[in-house]
Motif scaffolding. Structure first.
Motif, short mmCIF file in Angstrom:
data_model
loop_
_atom_site.label_atom_id
_atom_site.label_comp_id
_atom_site.label_asym_id
_atom_site.label_seq_id
_atom_site.Cartn_x
_atom_site.Cartn_y
_atom_site.Cartn_z
N ASN A 32 12.84 12.95 61.93
CA ASN A 32 13.55 11.81 61.79
C ASN A 32 13.46 11.12 60.30
O ASN A 32 14.37 10.43 60.13
CB ASN A 32 12.65 10.84 63.15
N ASN A 33 12.11 11.14 59.70
CA ASN A 33 12.09 10.50 58.47
C ASN A 33 12.89 11.35 57.41
O ASN A 33 13.90 10.88 56.64
CB ASN A 33 10.70 10.72 58.00
N ALA A 34 13.16 12.69 57.71
CA ALA A 34 13.99 13.43 56.71
C ALA A 34 15.54 13.45 56.94
O ALA A 34 16.25 13.07 56.19
CB ALA A 34 13.67 14.98 57.08
N LEU A 35 15.73 12.81 58.36
CA LEU A 35 17.23 12.69 58.79
C LEU A 35 17.56 11.34 58.06
O LEU A 35 18.57 11.04 57.67
CB LEU A 35 17.32 12.47 60.17
N LYS A 69 20.50 10.68 55.56
CA LYS A 69 21.65 9.57 55.51
C LYS A 69 21.98 8.78 54.12
O LYS A 69 22.94 8.40 54.25
CB LYS A 69 21.24 8.77 56.99
N GLN A 70 20.57 8.31 53.81
CA GLN A 70 20.70 7.55 52.76
C GLN A 70 21.50 8.28 51.47
O GLN A 70 22.14 7.82 50.68
CB GLN A 70 19.31 7.16 52.08
N GLU A 71 21.02 9.67 51.37
CA GLU A 71 21.54 10.28 50.44
C GLU A 71 22.96 10.70 50.73
O GLU A 71 23.82 10.62 49.63
CB GLU A 71 20.75 11.94 50.51
N LYS A 72 23.41 10.60 51.67
CA LYS A 72 24.96 10.68 51.94
C LYS A 72 25.46 9.43 51.74
O LYS A 72 26.78 9.59 51.06
CB LYS A 72 25.28 11.00 53.50
N GLU A 73 24.99 8.38 51.62
CA GLU A 73 25.60 7.24 51.64
C GLU A 73 26.02 7.02 49.99
O GLU A 73 26.44 6.28 49.52
CB GLU A 73 24.72 5.75 52.07
N PHE A 125 20.37 18.17 60.03
CA PHE A 125 19.10 17.60 60.76
C PHE A 125 19.05 17.15 61.85
O PHE A 125 17.93 17.11 62.62
CB PHE A 125 19.13 16.53 59.44
N GLU A 126 20.19 16.18 62.35
CA GLU A 126 20.37 15.80 63.58
C GLU A 126 20.13 17.05 64.79
O GLU A 126 19.46 16.79 65.72
CB GLU A 126 21.54 15.19 63.95
N SER A 140 9.11 20.42 49.23
CA SER A 140 10.65 20.75 49.44
C SER A 140 11.31 19.24 49.63
O SER A 140 12.47 19.04 49.31
CB SER A 140 10.91 21.62 50.52
N LEU A 141 10.70 18.46 50.40
CA LEU A 141 10.99 17.23 50.56
C LEU A 141 11.03 16.41 49.19
O LEU A 141 12.18 15.61 49.05
CB LEU A 141 10.05 16.42 51.67
#
Length: 477
Positions: free
Chosen positions: A211-214, A218-222, A234-235, A426-427
């Motif tokens: 969920n944190n990675a998700l 999402k922030q990276e997508k924005e 990720f979902e 990796s994160l």
């Protein structure tokens, strides 16, 4: 007939009976092989963990409480205890078969004897008392004890009792073997339950990480650094891991209820402390020598006792070819009028009869019984040898299993540590746009699988420890 003629006929009868008894079919019997290898993997250490009671072998108080309760409440075990009682009653029944039987009774009847018989003709000229002729219809009253006894001259009945004793002792060893399996089954399920608790905790932690990675994705997508595809992947991984969570929860419920069934109670929470499961170290198991299996394994002792009983059954079946001696006796009072029953000695009556009888012609049934008993004895030999062989192989397999699982756990633990470090790496690379989102996803998936496999390896180690203890014959003391 003179006494000499009676003696001649008796002698002829005895000769015929004993000649018939000598014509017993000759059958091939089999002797058991009790030899076992000298050692397990060339170890000459005679220290054997099977001699340790289960209360000392298992140190978890929650586990010992479950085992203690199961030994009182398990339905299958209680059914077996009643079967032992049935075997004991069979011993009592056979122990009375070679003793005299005494019955006390009385009766009344009426006889009408034809006057054209020797007894009727004699009655016509006799008087039952002075001035009263013997009537043609005469009542009869009697009371007294009757004794019957089969003299056990060939020890057929005593051997039958010994066979019943062996079967009784075998049923006790069968109960002990059932206790061994019950203790092992509860312990294995208990460790599996603790493993599922730890796997559930790992899954829940992994869901948090995903969920944190998700959120980061999402922030990276924005920020237009990744596409919608990364968010959806990720979902999907979150949903997959959540579904695995419910699968583990169902396994926990089923394992708890399996333990509850073994303990003999309705479904309820099984008390346990699963937090330190990963730090549990399998107890060192001392296998001792293979020859000790013959004394420690209840199933081997049960097979041995069943074999002894089968041998005696052959002896009993063979004795059916010999003549049997039966003695019957009656002592009491008999009179045509109940008022005269106690007028001794006139109303006193006694009889004694001894009979010797044996099969002469058409011995098909007893021959078939004899052949069947012999075949069952051969079966018992093979069953004994199979049980010994199976016990040795079980121990050998479990000893090898414990060694290999120990090595496997070390390597699997190294894999988990390496993957855990790669997850954080990796994160960080993903957030700095130096790694693709698939690397984060696959790394996270790999570390989850590795941690789950590490827990499975741990429970396999603990189960191998339990199964080795069971295979050595421990748990019933």
């Amino acid at each position: 007939m003179t006494n000499k003629q009676i003696a001649n006929w008796a002698g002829i009868t005895l000769i015929v009976l004993f000649n018939a008894a000598c014509s017993v079919p000759r059958l091939t019997q089999k002797t058991e092989n009790k030899s076992v290898p000298a050692s397990f993997y060339n170890s000459q250490d005679s220290t054997n963990s099977a001699k340790t009671s289960w209360r000392q072998y298992f140190t978890d108080p929650n586990l010992t409480a479950l085992i203690d309760s199961a030994l009182y409440n398990n339905q299958e075990l209680n059914i077996t205890l009643q079967e032992i009682q049935v075997s004991n009653n069979e011993v009592l029944a056979r122990s009375g078969a070679y003793r005299p039987f005494v019955t006390l009774g009385g009766g009344a009847g009426v006889d009408k004897v034809s006057r054209y018989t020797s007894q009727g003709a004699a009655d016509e000229f006799t008087e039952i008392r002075p001035g009263v002729p013997t009537p043609s219809v005469l009542p009869n009253f009697f009371v007294g004890p009757t004794v019957s006894w089969e003299v056990d001259i060939w020890r057929k009945l005593r051997n039958s009792k010994k066979a019943a004793i062996y079967n009784y002792l075998a049923s006790i060893e069968g109960k002990n073997f059932q206790v061994t399996n019950l203790v092992a089954e509860i312990a294995n399920n208990y460790y599996e339950l603790m493993a599922y608790d730890n796997q559930l905790s790992i899954i829940q932690n992994n869901i948090t990480i995903l969920n944190n990675a998700l959120s980061i994705t999402k922030q990276e997508k924005e920020a237009a650094k990744v596409t919608e595809l990364a968010v959806r992947r990720f979902e999907a991984e979150v949903y997959k891991t959540q579904s695995l969570q419910y699968e583990i929860q169902q396994r926990i419920v089923e394992t708890e209820n399996r333990i509850n069934f073994l303990v003999g109670r309705f479904p309820q929470h099984v008390q346990r402390n699963s937090q330190g499961f990963g730090e549990l170290t399998p107890t060192k198991v001392n296998a001792g020598l293979p020859s000790q299996l013959l004394a420690n394994r209840p199933d081997i002792k049960q097979a041995e006792l069943n074999l002894e009983a089968a041998k005696l059954d052959v002896v009993v079946a063979r004795a059916n070819f010999y003549p049997s001696l039966n003695i019957t006796a009656f002592l009491g009072f008999m009179s045509y009028n109940p008022l005269y029953l106690l007028n001794a000695p006139q109303s006193l009556v006694a009889s004694l009869l001894g009979g010797l009888a044996g099969p002469v012609v058409n011995k098909t049934a007893i021959t078939a019984t004899y052949r069947t008993a012999n075949s069952k004895q051969i079966q018992a030999v093979y069953n004994y040898e199979k049980t010994v062989l199976n016990a040795y192989i079980e121990v050998a397999n479990q000893l090898s299993n414990m060694d290999n699982l120990g090595q496997k756990y070390v390597q699997k633990n190294n894999q988990v540590q390496a993957l855990t470090q790669s997850t954080s790496i990796s994160l960080k690379l993903f957030t700095s746009a130096r790694a693709d989102y698939m690397e984060v996803l696959l790394t996270q998936r790999d570390v989850l699988e590795a941690r789950m496999e590490l827990i499975e390896t741990k429970v396999q180690q603990l189960n191998a420890q339990v199964n080795t203890y069971r295979a050595l014959g421990g748990g019933w003391r």
